[in-house]
Motif scaffolding. Structure first.
Motif, short mmCIF file in Angstrom:
data_model
loop_
_atom_site.label_atom_id
_atom_site.label_comp_id
_atom_site.label_asym_id
_atom_site.label_seq_id
_atom_site.Cartn_x
_atom_site.Cartn_y
_atom_site.Cartn_z
N THR A 5 34.14 5.34 63.62
CA THR A 5 34.47 6.76 63.22
C THR A 5 35.22 7.37 64.56
OG1 THR A 5 32.83 8.02 64.02
CG2 THR A 5 32.47 7.19 62.00
N VAL A 6 35.97 8.64 64.42
CA VAL A 6 36.72 9.12 65.57
C VAL A 6 35.61 9.23 66.94
CG1 VAL A 6 38.53 10.39 64.78
CG2 VAL A 6 36.34 11.38 64.33
N LYS A 46 40.65 19.03 65.10
CA LYS A 46 40.23 20.01 65.99
C LYS A 46 39.36 18.93 67.04
CE LYS A 46 39.39 24.32 63.84
NZ LYS A 46 38.53 25.30 63.09
N TYR A 47 38.71 17.97 66.52
CA TYR A 47 37.92 17.11 67.59
C TYR A 47 39.05 16.26 68.40
CZ TYR A 47 35.20 13.35 69.44
OH TYR A 47 34.84 12.39 70.30
N LEU A 48 39.87 15.72 67.77
CA LEU A 48 41.08 15.03 68.76
C LEU A 48 41.92 15.93 69.66
CD1 LEU A 48 42.41 12.86 65.70
CD2 LEU A 48 41.23 11.98 67.64
N MET A 49 42.01 17.41 69.12
CA MET A 49 42.73 18.34 70.11
C MET A 49 41.91 18.33 71.24
SD MET A 49 44.29 20.84 67.04
CE MET A 49 45.27 22.04 68.21
N TYR A 174 44.77 4.39 65.40
CA TYR A 174 45.12 4.92 63.97
C TYR A 174 43.65 5.43 63.47
CZ TYR A 174 45.59 4.77 58.87
OH TYR A 174 45.32 4.97 57.51
N VAL A 175 43.99 6.85 62.81
CA VAL A 175 42.70 7.40 62.17
C VAL A 175 43.02 7.72 60.74
CG1 VAL A 175 41.04 9.24 62.21
CG2 VAL A 175 41.73 8.27 64.37
N GLY A 204 37.95 9.34 60.14
CA GLY A 204 37.81 10.78 60.44
C GLY A 204 36.50 10.92 59.76
N PHE A 205 36.33 12.40 60.15
CA PHE A 205 34.87 12.95 59.73
C PHE A 205 34.91 13.22 58.19
CE2 PHE A 205 35.26 14.67 64.42
CZ PHE A 205 33.95 13.91 64.60
N LEU A 206 35.94 13.47 57.67
CA LEU A 206 36.09 13.85 56.08
C LEU A 206 35.75 12.54 55.30
CD1 LEU A 206 36.54 15.71 53.64
CD2 LEU A 206 38.91 15.11 53.92
#
Ligand code: AMP
Length: 435
Positions: A5-6, A46-49, A174-175, A204-206
């Motif tokens: 996951t991310v 938001k996490y990646l930002m 890639y996510v 990703g989280f979703l």
């Protein structure tokens, strides 16, 4: 779930990350009418930002023609019209080129993302053209670029290698966070990884949340486990019915699907929706349930009318009859009051409930009572894990204001149905395993 996951991605600062989102949101006159999918994508973005990544977001919107491609491909519907001499391929594409950049653009999504993310999202007016390339190259740490609708290229759905290479050139990592499209094997959802064009591919989280709730509930349900299926056609849900019968204690079938089962049991169903080719299949499922000691519940009473409402939300005269005694000139359009109570009582005593598909022609307020009753039953089932598998049933729960009373409302109707079928989704299968 054992996929990366991310959170497993290290040293994201300055890294270029391509995130496949599902921003295929319903729109009316350029206004987003349900932003659930946008909100669902925010935690990953938001996490990646925050990690200082340079983020490229991509998604499809609707089912456009390939208006950005040099080579034009028509869909089946268009081909039929062309073959019938009703129009020409040129006319179809000319119209699409005029209408679709306005109707199926992701620009309104970019606008909404900017409101939600403090104006950090640049919008590229193409996907692999000069504008996208320049904006991706100029993207700073902690900022995003949203590409235009991927399906403006036929190459997206056909998994074209050169197109995948161009998308892959935008990223180091890639996510995939597009749960709603994870059952599709397209360029941006799976092929970019399958072709070996990116080394690191995580979810990703979703997607992580969708899988952890739905797959876990299917694999390790707390019993009693009640599954509710509705919607129009048995044929669309053959494997879902069979797989759920193996996992749940009670399978409830409502909606248009129920009449093929009722006919298979020898009932009279009038002019109700029926799939005569699937009568034997329904008999098989009834026998399968019996042999496994599972309960298969069908409607006992049915709301009928003389014809299907036209338009669908037109006023309509209805009566309620026994489900196995529908008069020859009538069609079943919703579950009746006794059935609503029967189904709600089952939900009340359950510890795990999953639901997909409306109980009747819920688009008409007179015929929405069954669907509302099931949504209400799930909302009232506190202490149980309640899961709504996207699509119409998710929209019904949201419209009724029940969203926060239900454990999980999926952002993917088709994808969650494939999970209920027991399938592995291509958009998830291709991702790296956790180390
Ligand atoms: P699905 O796409 O298979 O989930 O089916 C959703 C559609 O099923 C909705 O548009 C409903 O109007 C329709 N539907 C539900 N119950 C019935 C029924 N008894 N007769 C005809 N259509 C129905």
């Amino acid at each position: 779930m054992n996929k990366m996951t991310v959170k497993d991605l290290k040293d994201l600062k300055g890294k270029r990350v391509l995130v496949r989102c599902d921003f295929n949101v319903p729109m009316k006159d350029g206004v987003i009418t349900d932003e659930n999918r946008i909100i669902g994508a925010l935690p990953t973005i938001k996490y990646l930002m925050e990690q200082g990544a340079k983020i490229t977001l991509c998604s499809h919107m609707g089912k456009p023609h390939s208006i950005f491609s040099d080579e034009v491909k028509l869909n089946k519907k268009d081909k039929k019209k062309v073959d019938a001499g009703e129009t020409t391929a040129e006319a179809i594409i000319e119209k699409a080129k005029k209408d679709e950049p306005k109707k199926l653009t992701l620009a309104p999504v970019a606008k909404r993302l900017n409101e939600l993310l403090g104006n950090k999202v640049a919008f590229a007016t193409d996907v692999v053209g000069a504008d996208a390339q320049a904006k991706v190259a100029a993207c700073k740490e902690g900022e995003c670029v949203l590409l235009e609708n991927l399906r403006f290229h036929w190459e997206e759905e056909k998994k074209d290698l050169e197109f995948c290479k161009k998308l892959a050139s935008y990223c180091d990592v890639y996510v995939n966070d597009a749960f709603g499209t994870a059952h599709r094997s397209h360029a941006s959802t799976a092929a970019i990884v399958e072709y070996g064009l990116v080394n690191t591919a995580a979810c990703g989280f979703l997607i992580e949340k969708e899988l952890s709730v739905m797959a876990d509930s299917l694999e390790r349900p707390v019993h009693p486990f009640v599954a509710i299926l509705g919607g129009a056609k048995v044929a669309d849900k053959l494997n879902v019915i069979s797989n759920l019968l193996e996992k749940c204690d009670t399978l409830i079938i409502g909606g248009g699907m129920a009449y093929t089962f009722i006919k298979a049991q020898g009932g009279s169903i009038g002019t109700s929706l029926v799939d005569d080719e699937k009568i034997d299949y329904c008999k098989e499922m009834i026998a399968k349930a019996k042999a496994a000691g599972k309960e298969l519940l069908l409607p006992v009473d049915t709301v009928v009318a003389k014809s299907f409402p036209d338009p669908i939300d037109a006023p309509i005269d209805v009566t309620t009859v026994a489900s196995c005694e529908i008069p020859a000139d009538s069609m079943g359009l919703d579950i009746g009051e006794q059935t609503r109570k029967l189904f709600a009582d089952k939900v009340k005593s359950a510890k795990t409930v999953i639901w997909n598909g409306p109980m009747g022609v819920f688009e008409n307020p007179v015929l929405a009572k069954g669907t509302i009753a099931v949504a209400q039953a799930l909302a009232d089932a506190q202490g149980a894990t309640t899961i709504v598998g996207g699509g119409d049933s998710a929209a019904a729960c949201a419209q009724l204001g029940f969203a926060d009373k239900i454990t999980h409302i999926s952002t993917g109707g088709g994808a969650s149905l494939e999970l209920f079928e027991g399938k592995v989704l291509p958009g998830i299968a291709c991702l790296n395993e956790k180390n």
